[in-house]
Design a protein around this motif. Sequence first.
Motif, PDB file in Angstrom:
ATOM      1  N   PHE A 296       0.686  -1.142   0.018  1.00  0.00           N
ATOM      2  CA  PHE A 296      -0.079   0.050  -0.164  1.00  0.00           C
ATOM      3  C   PHE A 296       1.023   1.170  -0.164  1.00  0.00           C
ATOM      4  O   PHE A 296       1.768   1.293   0.901  1.00  0.00           O
ATOM      5  N   ILE A 297       0.753   2.095  -1.084  1.00  0.00           N
ATOM      6  CA  ILE A 297       1.215   3.372  -0.688  1.00  0.00           C
ATOM      7  C   ILE A 297       0.046   4.507  -1.220  1.00  0.00           C
ATOM      8  O   ILE A 297      -0.689   4.341  -1.980  1.00  0.00           O
ATOM      9  N   ASP A 298      -0.060   5.672  -0.549  1.00  0.00           N
ATOM     10  CA  ASP A 298      -1.141   6.638  -0.513  1.00  0.00           C
ATOM     11  C   ASP A 298      -0.342   7.978  -0.110  1.00  0.00           C
ATOM     12  O   ASP A 298       0.280   8.099   0.566  1.00  0.00           O
ATOM     13  N   ASN A 299      -1.290   8.934  -0.503  1.00  0.00           N
ATOM     14  CA  ASN A 299      -1.036  10.166   0.135  1.00  0.00           C
ATOM     15  C   ASN A 299      -2.673  10.930   0.121  1.00  0.00           C
ATOM     16  O   ASN A 299      -3.427  10.136  -0.007  1.00  0.00           O
TER      17      ASN A 299
ATOM     18  N   GLU B  19      11.111 -11.481  -5.149  1.00  0.00           N
ATOM     19  CA  GLU B  19      11.816 -10.205  -5.774  1.00  0.00           C
ATOM     20  C   GLU B  19      10.809  -8.888  -5.429  1.00  0.00           C
ATOM     21  O   GLU B  19      10.966  -8.235  -6.561  1.00  0.00           O
ATOM     22  N   LYS B  20      10.321  -8.923  -4.333  1.00  0.00           N
ATOM     23  CA  LYS B  20       9.238  -7.877  -4.084  1.00  0.00           C
ATOM     24  C   LYS B  20      10.160  -6.395  -3.736  1.00  0.00           C
ATOM     25  O   LYS B  20      11.129  -6.461  -3.199  1.00  0.00           O
ATOM     26  N   LYS B  21       9.706  -5.251  -4.273  1.00  0.00           N
ATOM     27  CA  LYS B  21      10.356  -3.980  -4.109  1.00  0.00           C
ATOM     28  C   LYS B  21       9.272  -2.971  -3.934  1.00  0.00           C
ATOM     29  O   LYS B  21       8.171  -2.871  -4.587  1.00  0.00           O
ATOM     30  N   ILE B  22       9.373  -2.216  -2.798  1.00  0.00           N
ATOM     31  CA  ILE B  22       8.104  -0.907  -2.487  1.00  0.00           C
ATOM     32  C   ILE B  22       9.003   0.271  -2.075  1.00  0.00           C
ATOM     33  O   ILE B  22       9.889   0.069  -1.208  1.00  0.00           O
ATOM     34  N   LEU B  23       8.945   1.177  -2.860  1.00  0.00           N
ATOM     35  CA  LEU B  23       9.403   2.232  -2.541  1.00  0.00           C
ATOM     36  C   LEU B  23       8.574   3.597  -2.856  1.00  0.00           C
ATOM     37  O   LEU B  23       7.827   3.718  -3.628  1.00  0.00           O
ATOM     38  N   LYS B  24       8.860   4.437  -1.762  1.00  0.00           N
ATOM     39  CA  LYS B  24       8.040   5.742  -1.866  1.00  0.00           C
ATOM     40  C   LYS B  24       8.725   7.096  -1.580  1.00  0.00           C
ATOM     41  O   LYS B  24       9.323   6.922  -0.431  1.00  0.00           O
ATOM     42  N   ASN B  25       8.734   7.894  -2.385  1.00  0.00           N
ATOM     43  CA  ASN B  25       9.301   9.108  -1.811  1.00  0.00           C
ATOM     44  C   ASN B  25       8.343  10.388  -2.591  1.00  0.00           C
ATOM     45  O   ASN B  25       7.399   9.970  -3.049  1.00  0.00           O
ATOM     46  N   LYS B  26       8.684  11.649  -2.123  1.00  0.00           N
ATOM     47  CA  LYS B  26       7.631  12.658  -2.703  1.00  0.00           C
ATOM     48  C   LYS B  26       7.458  12.773  -4.223  1.00  0.00           C
ATOM     49  O   LYS B  26       6.341  13.194  -4.565  1.00  0.00           O
ATOM     50  N   ASP B  27       8.136  12.252  -5.047  1.00  0.00           N
ATOM     51  CA  ASP B  27       8.122  12.153  -6.561  1.00  0.00           C
ATOM     52  C   ASP B  27       7.989  11.219  -7.280  1.00  0.00           C
ATOM     53  O   ASP B  27       7.126  11.194  -8.333  1.00  0.00           O
ATOM     54  N   LYS B  28       8.203   9.884  -6.595  1.00  0.00           N
ATOM     55  CA  LYS B  28       8.045   8.751  -7.170  1.00  0.00           C
ATOM     56  C   LYS B  28       7.633   7.602  -6.464  1.00  0.00           C
ATOM     57  O   LYS B  28       8.121   7.536  -5.142  1.00  0.00           O
ATOM     58  N   TRP B  29       6.761   6.656  -6.827  1.00  0.00           N
ATOM     59  CA  TRP B  29       6.276   5.428  -6.087  1.00  0.00           C
ATOM     60  C   TRP B  29       6.664   4.297  -6.857  1.00  0.00           C
ATOM     61  O   TRP B  29       6.476   4.611  -8.077  1.00  0.00           O
ATOM     62  N   VAL B  30       7.056   3.080  -6.256  1.00  0.00           N
ATOM     63  CA  VAL B  30       7.535   2.071  -7.201  1.00  0.00           C
ATOM     64  C   VAL B  30       7.027   0.886  -6.393  1.00  0.00           C
ATOM     65  O   VAL B  30       7.337   0.701  -5.197  1.00  0.00           O
ATOM     66  N   ILE B  31       6.092  -0.056  -7.042  1.00  0.00           N
ATOM     67  CA  ILE B  31       5.847  -1.562  -6.532  1.00  0.00           C
ATOM     68  C   ILE B  31       6.221  -2.343  -7.594  1.00  0.00           C
ATOM     69  O   ILE B  31       5.704  -2.407  -8.700  1.00  0.00           O
ATOM     70  N   GLU B  32       7.007  -3.372  -7.229  1.00  0.00           N
ATOM     71  CA  GLU B  32       7.771  -4.425  -8.309  1.00  0.00           C
ATOM     72  C   GLU B  32       7.665  -5.777  -7.628  1.00  0.00           C
ATOM     73  O   GLU B  32       8.051  -6.004  -6.678  1.00  0.00           O
ATOM     74  N   ALA B  33       7.321  -7.012  -8.375  1.00  0.00           N
ATOM     75  CA  ALA B  33       7.432  -8.274  -7.789  1.00  0.00           C
ATOM     76  C   ALA B  33       7.291  -9.049  -9.321  1.00  0.00           C
ATOM     77  O   ALA B  33       6.929  -8.600 -10.400  1.00  0.00           O
ATOM     78  N   ARG B  34       7.633 -10.313  -8.757  1.00  0.00           N
ATOM     79  CA  ARG B  34       7.733 -11.507 -10.020  1.00  0.00           C
ATOM     80  C   ARG B  34       6.841 -12.755  -9.231  1.00  0.00           C
ATOM     81  O   ARG B  34       6.774 -12.783  -7.902  1.00  0.00           O
ATOM     82  N   HIS B  35       6.048 -13.210 -10.077  1.00  0.00           N
ATOM     83  CA  HIS B  35       5.461 -14.689  -9.517  1.00  0.00           C
ATOM     84  C   HIS B  35       5.633 -15.776 -10.586  1.00  0.00           C
ATOM     85  O   HIS B  35       5.882 -15.365 -11.830  1.00  0.00           O
ATOM     86  N   ASP B  36       5.618 -17.023 -10.158  1.00  0.00           N
ATOM     87  CA  ASP B  36       5.820 -18.061 -11.136  1.00  0.00           C
ATOM     88  C   ASP B  36       4.816 -19.137 -11.206  1.00  0.00           C
ATOM     89  O   ASP B  36       5.073 -20.149 -11.643  1.00  0.00           O
ATOM     90  N   GLY B  37       3.735 -18.354 -11.176  1.00  0.00           N
ATOM     91  CA  GLY B  37       2.606 -19.304 -11.232  1.00  0.00           C
ATOM     92  C   GLY B  37       2.176 -19.928 -12.635  1.00  0.00           C
ATOM     93  O   GLY B  37       1.557 -20.728 -12.935  1.00  0.00           O
ATOM     94  N   TYR B  38       2.857 -19.089 -13.575  1.00  0.00           N
ATOM     95  CA  TYR B  38       2.911 -19.877 -14.970  1.00  0.00           C
ATOM     96  C   TYR B  38       3.960 -20.673 -15.571  1.00  0.00           C
ATOM     97  O   TYR B  38       4.160 -20.988 -16.744  1.00  0.00           O
ATOM     98  N   LYS B  39       4.876 -20.824 -14.676  1.00  0.00           N
ATOM     99  CA  LYS B  39       6.198 -21.577 -14.948  1.00  0.00           C
ATOM    100  C   LYS B  39       5.844 -23.014 -15.311  1.00  0.00           C
ATOM    101  O   LYS B  39       6.689 -23.430 -16.197  1.00  0.00           O
ATOM    102  N   LYS B  40       5.373 -23.596 -14.295  1.00  0.00           N
ATOM    103  CA  LYS B  40       5.534 -25.016 -14.607  1.00  0.00           C
ATOM    104  C   LYS B  40       4.729 -25.497 -15.929  1.00  0.00           C
ATOM    105  O   LYS B  40       5.299 -26.246 -16.737  1.00  0.00           O
ATOM    106  N   LYS B  41       3.592 -24.789 -16.309  1.00  0.00           N
ATOM    107  CA  LYS B  41       2.758 -24.962 -17.479  1.00  0.00           C
ATOM    108  C   LYS B  41       3.212 -24.520 -18.601  1.00  0.00           C
ATOM    109  O   LYS B  41       3.421 -25.098 -19.782  1.00  0.00           O
ATOM    110  N   PHE B  42       3.798 -23.145 -18.374  1.00  0.00           N
ATOM    111  CA  PHE B  42       4.088 -22.449 -19.712  1.00  0.00           C
ATOM    112  C   PHE B  42       5.583 -21.943 -19.833  1.00  0.00           C
ATOM    113  O   PHE B  42       6.203 -21.384 -20.761  1.00  0.00           O
ATOM    114  N   GLY B  43       6.297 -22.205 -18.690  1.00  0.00           N
ATOM    115  CA  GLY B  43       7.685 -21.890 -18.869  1.00  0.00           C
ATOM    116  C   GLY B  43       7.855 -20.427 -18.452  1.00  0.00           C
ATOM    117  O   GLY B  43       8.890 -19.835 -18.682  1.00  0.00           O
ATOM    118  N   VAL B  44       6.799 -19.598 -17.890  1.00  0.00           N
ATOM    119  CA  VAL B  44       6.988 -18.065 -17.899  1.00  0.00           C
ATOM    120  C   VAL B  44       6.975 -17.678 -16.380  1.00  0.00           C
ATOM    121  O   VAL B  44       6.235 -18.214 -15.648  1.00  0.00           O
TER     122      VAL B  44
END
Length: 414
Positions: free
Chosen positions: A166-169, A261-286
């Motif tokens: 969660f990030i808000d102002n 590989e989760k990343k959560i960043l907040k400053n006054k000029d920029k917010w960033v939320i980033e992550a990966r998931h492997d839910g499609y890896k076994k079936k599709f290799g993604v």
Amino acid sequence: NSSEEYKDKFNFMIRKQVTHLKNEIERSEIVYNKMISCSALVLAGLSYKDELFLSYGLNLLRKIITSSFDNENFPKSRSFRQLVFYFKYFTLIRELLKDSRTDIPVYLDEIIFYLGQSYSVFWKSAKHVYLFNGSKEADYKDFDEYLDAHGYKFSYQKKEVGGYAFIDNSENSIAVDLGSPPEKKFSETYQSGALSFEFTYLKNKIICNSGYFQSQKHQLNNISRSTAAHSTLTLNNTSVCNFKLGNYNKKYVDKSFKVFEKKILKNKDKWVIEARHDGYKKKFGVIHHRIIEYYPKQFRLIGSDNIINSKKKMTNSFEIRFHLYPGAKATKTIDGKIILIEIGNSGWKFKCDNNLIDVETGLYFGKKSSYTENQNIYIYGEATETHKKINWEFIKIWKEKLTQHLFRFPIKKI
């Protein structure tokens, strides 16, 4: 003013029913029943000064806390709706103990403290419910008044709780599901919306998820739990995880996946939320890698969805959906490069260079056991390379600018 004989009969009936409840509750697998029964046992124990009822109710309370909450004191179901349910009953039991001048267990104070912090993140800041994992629209203002009247004050500074970021102002909020599915027995309301997000401007939702259709026997329940019902990536028209039928006609997660590989960043000029998931890896290799950036001074939301494929020769069709809150109007320009959105008193422009975009009619399940139509923006295409990167952007435009855009670009009827 009744007679003593009537009072004796009444009290005998109540005690008999509470004794029956005590004997039967251990057999129930439904946590809601256990929690309500626990409150009834504590109330009966305090009312009749019956140590057996009271101690049994408090022991049951401790078992519920131990079995149903994770190490961070968040419900193992990852359901905010269930969190509020527990929070209400825990505070009720505490107030009953306090009013009767009975010692309040330390473990009860602790769980209320942690649930209060989570509640302050999920509800207090935005005053609306985020539609993740079984949640529906609700108004907790009465409960807020109850908490204020009894002196409960909570605040929480962390940006992640219960597997959600969660990030808000004062103007905007972003919430993203960064959690893995719960254990099978706690997954009866889980929805497969890995890395899905909701975006709010001036307490009005712009991007949301579809919500949860409660009747588990209904086909719409299956639809509401699918990945396509969320503002995230769908691959080859399949959901990130499947569900299997269990006891009481409830559906539980069949196979899990990891978010990393989760990343959560907040400053006054920029917010960033980033992550990966492997839910499609076994079936599709993604691997799905999502980056969401927001520039609050510019009212600019930028996203990047990366489809990283380890099976080099495999072609994967993809769709990335952005569910708009009911009432939003989306129109596509004739050149197919821009979609204009009007909702409330704001206007937004969506674009996605080098990919196909369109608008479709969808279903919104955010209100209990009902549905209504809404509009969805979606990006679609095929990923044939080992790393397909899809960049997209929402930018706020003022009302007069929105009108200028409508006149500048011919509109394609949807």
